[in-house]
Structures are given as C-alpha cells and as structure tokens.
Design a protein around this motif. Structure first.
Motif, mmCIF file in Angstrom:
data_model
loop_
_atom_site.group_PDB
_atom_site.id
_atom_site.type_symbol
_atom_site.label_atom_id
_atom_site.label_comp_id
_atom_site.label_asym_id
_atom_site.label_seq_id
_atom_site.Cartn_x
_atom_site.Cartn_y
_atom_site.Cartn_z
ATOM 1 N N ALA B 19 -12.975 9.036 8.025
ATOM 2 C CA ALA B 19 -11.659 8.609 8.482
ATOM 3 C C ALA B 19 -11.123 7.427 7.694
ATOM 4 C CB ALA B 19 -11.705 8.261 9.970
ATOM 5 N N THR B 20 -12.020 6.538 7.243
ATOM 6 C CA THR B 20 -11.507 5.336 6.577
ATOM 7 C C THR B 20 -12.036 5.151 5.161
ATOM 8 O OG1 THR B 20 -13.205 4.132 7.761
ATOM 9 C CG2 THR B 20 -10.991 3.983 8.625
ATOM 10 N N PHE B 82 -7.489 -17.453 8.046
ATOM 11 C CA PHE B 82 -7.373 -17.121 6.621
ATOM 12 C C PHE B 82 -8.720 -17.225 5.908
ATOM 13 C CE2 PHE B 82 -6.976 -21.683 6.658
ATOM 14 C CZ PHE B 82 -7.567 -22.089 5.480
ATOM 15 N N LEU B 132 -14.405 -6.311 9.370
ATOM 16 C CA LEU B 132 -12.949 -6.481 9.341
ATOM 17 C C LEU B 132 -12.264 -5.617 10.398
ATOM 18 C CD1 LEU B 132 -12.239 -6.673 5.523
ATOM 19 C CD2 LEU B 132 -12.141 -8.502 7.177
ATOM 20 N N PHE B 133 -12.785 -4.397 10.596
ATOM 21 C CA PHE B 133 -12.205 -3.551 11.646
ATOM 22 C C PHE B 133 -12.501 -4.139 13.016
ATOM 23 C CE2 PHE B 133 -11.733 0.176 8.736
ATOM 24 C CZ PHE B 133 -10.394 0.330 8.963
ATOM 25 N N LYS B 211 -2.125 12.499 17.521
ATOM 26 C CA LYS B 211 -1.360 11.770 16.501
ATOM 27 C C LYS B 211 -0.070 11.114 16.998
ATOM 28 C CE LYS B 211 -0.987 11.225 12.019
ATOM 29 N NZ LYS B 211 0.016 11.336 11.005
ATOM 30 N N LYS B 222 5.434 -2.242 15.682
ATOM 31 C CA LYS B 222 6.382 -2.694 14.670
ATOM 32 C C LYS B 222 7.558 -3.409 15.327
ATOM 33 C CE LYS B 222 5.937 0.117 10.555
ATOM 34 N NZ LYS B 222 6.385 1.317 9.879
ATOM 35 N N GLU B 225 6.566 -6.720 16.537
ATOM 36 C CA GLU B 225 6.452 -7.665 15.435
ATOM 37 C C GLU B 225 7.820 -8.169 14.999
ATOM 38 O OE1 GLU B 225 4.251 -5.584 12.533
ATOM 39 O OE2 GLU B 225 2.435 -5.839 13.737
ATOM 40 N N LYS B 229 9.101 -11.877 14.884
ATOM 41 C CA LYS B 229 9.570 -12.494 13.650
ATOM 42 C C LYS B 229 10.944 -13.131 13.846
ATOM 43 C CE LYS B 229 8.227 -10.314 9.314
ATOM 44 N NZ LYS B 229 8.614 -9.122 8.556
#
Lengths: 215, 240
Positions: B19-20, B82, B132-133, B211, B222, B225, B229
């Motif tokens: 998958a990744t 970071f 990271l995931f 899906k 989105k 976000e 923003k």
C-alpha cells in the motif's frame, strides 16, 4: 563544455540511461512510487532529491577524510536528515497543500537508498566537484523516471497534467470524453505505479540488450 | 478490540510494501532466496517492534506541540516537531546498533542468522516509515504503537516471504528476456498489491465502498485546513 572534462560529463549523463538509479541500480524505489499519482508531486519530489543529493554529496565529500569509518552511517544520516528538514520546512512554508500530499514521503528521502548509496559509493572517495556532478546526475536520472511515471499516471488516470484538463472535461463531456473516452481510475491506485515502472524497465532493456539479467 | 483492529489493518490493509511502497529497496534486493528473506523479515519485525514505541514516547514527551509541559508550565509553548526526522533516525540508528550488540552477546545463533541484516535495516525505509506514519496517524497510546509496529513488521515479512517464494519458482519459467529479474519482480509485486487491495473491505464489512469515505475525509480535512489557514491569516493581519 569547457568546464567539464570527458569523465565529468560521463558522471552527469551515465545515470540518465544506462546506469539509471531506479531501473538499473534498483535504488530509491520506496519514495519513487508512492507519490507519482500526480505530475506536480513527482516534480517536487525530484527537485527535493536533487537538492538533497547534490548538496549532501558535496558535504560528505568535504568531510570524507575526517569521518571515522565506523560511525560513517550515522554521520551520513545526520547530514541527510538536516538537509531533508530544510526541504520539509521550505515546502511547508511555500507549498503547504503539496506538502500535505507528499506527507511522510518527504521525511522518507532520508532513507532513500539512492542518497546513502551515492554517499557510500562515490562521495566518500572523490573530491567535492566530482561528487557534486555525480549527485546531480543521479538525482536527475531518478527525477526523469519519476516524471515519466507521474506523467502517464496523471494523464491516463485523471485526464489532467499539472491540474490542467488536457483531455477535455469529463463532466461536461467535452474533448476526448465526447467520443466516449473514460479515465482509467485504476492508474491512480498504488499497484499501477509498480506496473508502469515494470513496463519502463521492459522498454529500456529491450532497446539495450546488454542490460538483460539472468533469470 | 482496538488492538486487534489496528493489528490486522497494519498487516493487510495498510501493508507496508503493497500500500505504501516502504522498504522496497531491500524488498527487491534480498528476495532472491526464501531463507535470507525470512532472516531479513524477522529482523524488520524485531526492529519495528522496538523503534515504533520508542519513537512514540519521544514524540509524545519531547517533540509534539506543547509536549514539554511536563518540565513545567513555562515550556508549554515549545513545538519541536521540526526535529522529528533527525530524532527518529538517530533513535533508529542507535537502536539497531544496540540490538546488534545485545543479540550478539546473548544469542550468537540468532546473531548468525540475523546479524548481517541488522546494519542494513537502519536505512530501510520501512523502519523510518513506521515511525513517521505512527506520528502522522496520531496513534493514541503506547500499547497501540507497539501493536502497530509489530503489525507492520509482520505485513512486511509476509510480503517479502511471498515474493521470495515466487522468485524461486519463476526461475523455471520462460520470462521474456528483457523482463527477466527486476522487471518481472515489479510486475508481480503490482499484481500482488492488487490482490492485497481486496483486504480493504475486511474491516468495513465488505459491502461499503472504502474509497469514497477516504476521499470525503480528505476533503473535510482540506476544508478544515483552509479555514484554519484563513483564521491564522486574519489573526496575523489584526496583529499587524
């Protein structure tokens, strides 16, 4: 090409075809496949790797005489990680949407085998200028494959290139869609990336038969 | 139940390889023989099971926004996220070295079978990818992080075992010359990945489409976000 001797030119051009990092050396596939569903993401990834590999090769090459060989892997990892953090912060600042699409794959440039591979194989034994050329050559070779795969997957999968609807509008049925063409949504799914790269390898090796492997 | 769900999800649905595409380099390079594939696979499970929980602790108590609050209220404003790449990779490299030393000391036979693979693993994308995931999916507890690490390791193990077995058999078939070796491995992996996609229905009951849900989630994210923003932009303007 007054600046580049023949050997230097070979450093730049070899990785583009006959010594391509992805299709021949089998390096750096991890990040190459996951982000190629869109052309834009592929280009950004290619540029990021170009930056990290070009600069990283120079840094490692400058330090090659003072790095004890026992801890060189850790030193290399720290150099790459620092450069990748710079890339990540720049992406977050100037292309926030895109950095969301790339998500963890920016971080995974650190473990991209191309980078460690070039550090080990070239930068540790050569001067900074040659290492720089080698880094650029390999990163461009990697980028070319990424962009080709991204191009086909975006074109066939969503009918767009860089977001422009080059094949017409699927909802208004204009352009190619007016004669019954449909997008192949399958191209956007991850397995197709592997198959597209497989086909690229097939094409390259049928053109240059000296690259064919034993079964 | 939560653990079981995450466990199966990380093995089959979010399989590292299919998958990744994580850990593809060693997946392609070390899959010529089943025996070596098993060795590398076992080492990956082991290292993931150690590093994912460890990095979870690091993330939770040092790196996250406001994670340093346990030092005292004046540290609440620090956001060190970071630094996570460099911290994670340093942890992984150190742990791999440590695991190598411990295994060599206490179990020479295991060291002989795993030994040569351990240094390779520090630069395996699957290991860093696991951490990271873990960070980006915001796994809520240490136990779940362990489950996630073990599950993804087993998923990777299954993938490399399967491809190694296929590659041992494929030696006897007549593959088109230009596809031999690398090319056919890519295409087989692609086909296996298509097969693994059918596991996507496992946790949703199968009838629902997976899906569209993901897509709407992404859209909602989105929009959120964007709103965030805009708010930030407004705030900065008012400050100015």
């Amino acid at each position: 090409m007054g600046l580049l001797s023949k050997k230097d030119t070979a450093l730049l051009t070899d990785p583009l075809a006959d010594n391509n990092p992805i299709t021949i050396q089998v390096l750096g596939i991890c990040s190459a496949l996951a982000i190629t569903a869109e052309l834009k993401a592929s280009i950004v990834m290619a540029v990021s790797v170009l930056f990290v590999l070009g600069l990283g090769n120079v840094v490692i090459s400058l330090m090659r005489n003072i790095i004890p060989s026992k801890i060189r892997i850790i030193v290399q990892l720290i150099v790459v990680a620092t450069l990748v953090i710079i890339v990540d912060l720049v992406l977050k600042a100037f292309a926030y949407e895109l950095s969301k699409t790339l998500s963890v794959f920016v971080g995974l440039i650190i473990t991209n085998c191309i980078i460690m591979g070039r550090f080990e194989a070239f930068a540790l034994g050569n001067g900074p200028w040659r290492a720089f050329l080698d880094g650029i050559g390999n990163a461009v070779g990697y980028g070319v494959i990424l962009i080709v795969v991204g191009f086909f997957r975006e074109l066939l999968g969503s009918g767009t290139l860089l977001g422009f609807k080059v094949l017409g509008d699927p909802i208004e049925k204009s352009g190619l869609y007016s004669i019954g063409y449909e997008n192949n949504g399958f191209m956007l799914l991850s397995p197709m990336a592997l198959i597209v790269v497989g086909i690229l390898i097939w094409i390259q090796r049928s053109r240059n038969t000296s690259l064919i492997e034993e079964n | 139940m939560e653990h079981l769900e995450l466990f199966f999800k990380s093995i089959f649905i979010d399989n590292m390889v299919f998958a990744t595409f994580l850990g593809m380099c060693s997946y392609l390079a070390v899959s010529k023989k089943v025996a070596t594939a098993v060795g590398l696979g076992a080492a990956v499970i082991f290292v993931l099971a150690v590093t994912v929980p460890l990095n979870w602790l690091l993330d939770q108590y040092i790196l996250k926004d406001g994670a340093l609050v346990w030092l005292g209220p004046e540290y609440a404003a620090y956001d060190l996220s970071f630094l996570s790449f460099i911290m994670f990779i340093a942890t992984i490299a150190t742990m791999v070295q440590l695991v190598e030393i411990i295994v060599e000391k206490f179990s020479p036979s295991l060291y002989n079978s795993l030994g040569i693979f351990l240094p390779l693993i520090a630069v395996n994308c699957a290991i860093l990818g696991g951490s990271l995931f873990m960070q980006s999916r915001e796994i809520p507890s240490l136990g779940l992080a362990l489950t996630y690490g073990v599950g993804s390791g087993i998923g990777w193990f299954l993938a490399i075992l399967a491809i190694a077995a296929i590659r041992e058999k494929i030696r006897y078939s007549s593959v088109p010359p230009a596809l031999r070796g690398l090319g056919i491995t890519f295409i087989i992996t692609g086909l296996m990945a298509i097969g693994f996609m059918s596991f996507g229905g496992m946790l949703t009951g199968g009838d629902e489409e997976v899906k569209p849900v993901k897509e709407t989630e992404a859209i909602v994210e989105k929009v959120q976000e964007k709103v965030e923003k805009e708010e930030i932009a407004k705030n900065t303007k008012t400050i100015k």
